[in-house]
Scaffold this motif. Structure first.
Motif: not given
Length: 238
Positions: A134-135, A130-131, A87-88, A99, A102, A83-84, A96
């Motif tokens: 993040c979670e 996206y959230l 996101r990146r 936020v 979340p 997930c990370d 990033n």
């Protein structure tokens, strides 16, 4: 005129359903036909709404084959790392960094509406995906890690007490306490107590059985007689 920027809006439901498919068969080829068959959608919808996000986040190549990132995605231990990475790789640092919580969904939706130039419905879908990244939390029913595997392999505890202990207590069930049947055997001091059937609304029935035993019986023969007697009595209660 600024060019339109598109971000993934893969539904959370499809995300988890597809992860299960990858876990069961990591070598599947993701095609519109495959998605239509397994996710109850048309091929056009799969081609438009599912394949592009999967390519955008780096889960499949141009031929629909899973990438190394998709293989890692299957693993509970690597899920947060995957997930990370998404996101990146997919989203700008501006988002990033902005936020922090979340739970601030409105703030994220507003960002997508402004930056991706989309309506509220599309912004909500983009923000939800996206959230979720993040979670980076795997729901309990989706976990397939070592702890869950050990729990699944652990023998289930038998909540029923052994029959022998219930016979000794004179009851088949803890809630029911029927009167026991008493069997008197002539020429013997032994008394055999057998529980009655646990029927709460029925009257208790007491049965007395008398057996004529030959004095010539050996101890082994007597044991066989009593064993056969108990076997037949138990059949009456099954």
């Amino acid at each position: 005129m600024a060019s339109e920027i598109s971000y993934p809006k893969l539904s959370v439901t499809n995300w988890w359903a597809l992860r299960k498919k990858f876990q069961s068969n990591p070598n599947i080829k993701i095609t519109p036909g495959f998605l239509a068959m397994h996710f109850e959608m048309g091929e056009d919808s799969a081609r438009t709404n599912v394949l592009p996000p999967l390519r955008a986040i780096g889960f499949i190549d141009d031929d629909g084959r899973p990438t190394d990132l998709a293989y890692d995605w299957r693993d509970d231990e690597k899920y947060g790392e995957v997930c990370d990475v998404i996101r990146r790789t997919v989203y700008p640092q501006e988002l990033n960094d902005a936020v922090i919580d979340p739970a601030d969904r409105v703030k994220v939706e507003t960002w997508f509406k402004n930056k991706a130039r989309v309506g509220e419905a599309s912004a909500r879908k983009m923000a939800a995906f996206y959230l979720m990244l993040c979670e980076a939390v795997i729901p309990g029913e989706q976990r397939n890690g070592k702890a869950n595997l050990e729990a699944a392999q652990k023998p289930k505890e038998n909540k029923l007490r052994p029959v022998t202990s219930r016979i000794e207590q004179g009851s088949l069930f803890a809630e029911d306490k029927p009167q026991p049947q008493t069997i008197h055997v002539s020429d013997s001091k032994d008394v055999i107590t057998v529980p009655t059937s646990a029927v709460s609304s029925s009257p208790n029935i007491q049965i007395t059985i008398q057996i004529q035993l030959s004095p010539e019986y050996t101890p082994d023969q007597l044991d066989q007689v009593f064993a056969s007697l108990m076997k037949n009595i138990k059949k009456l209660h099954e």
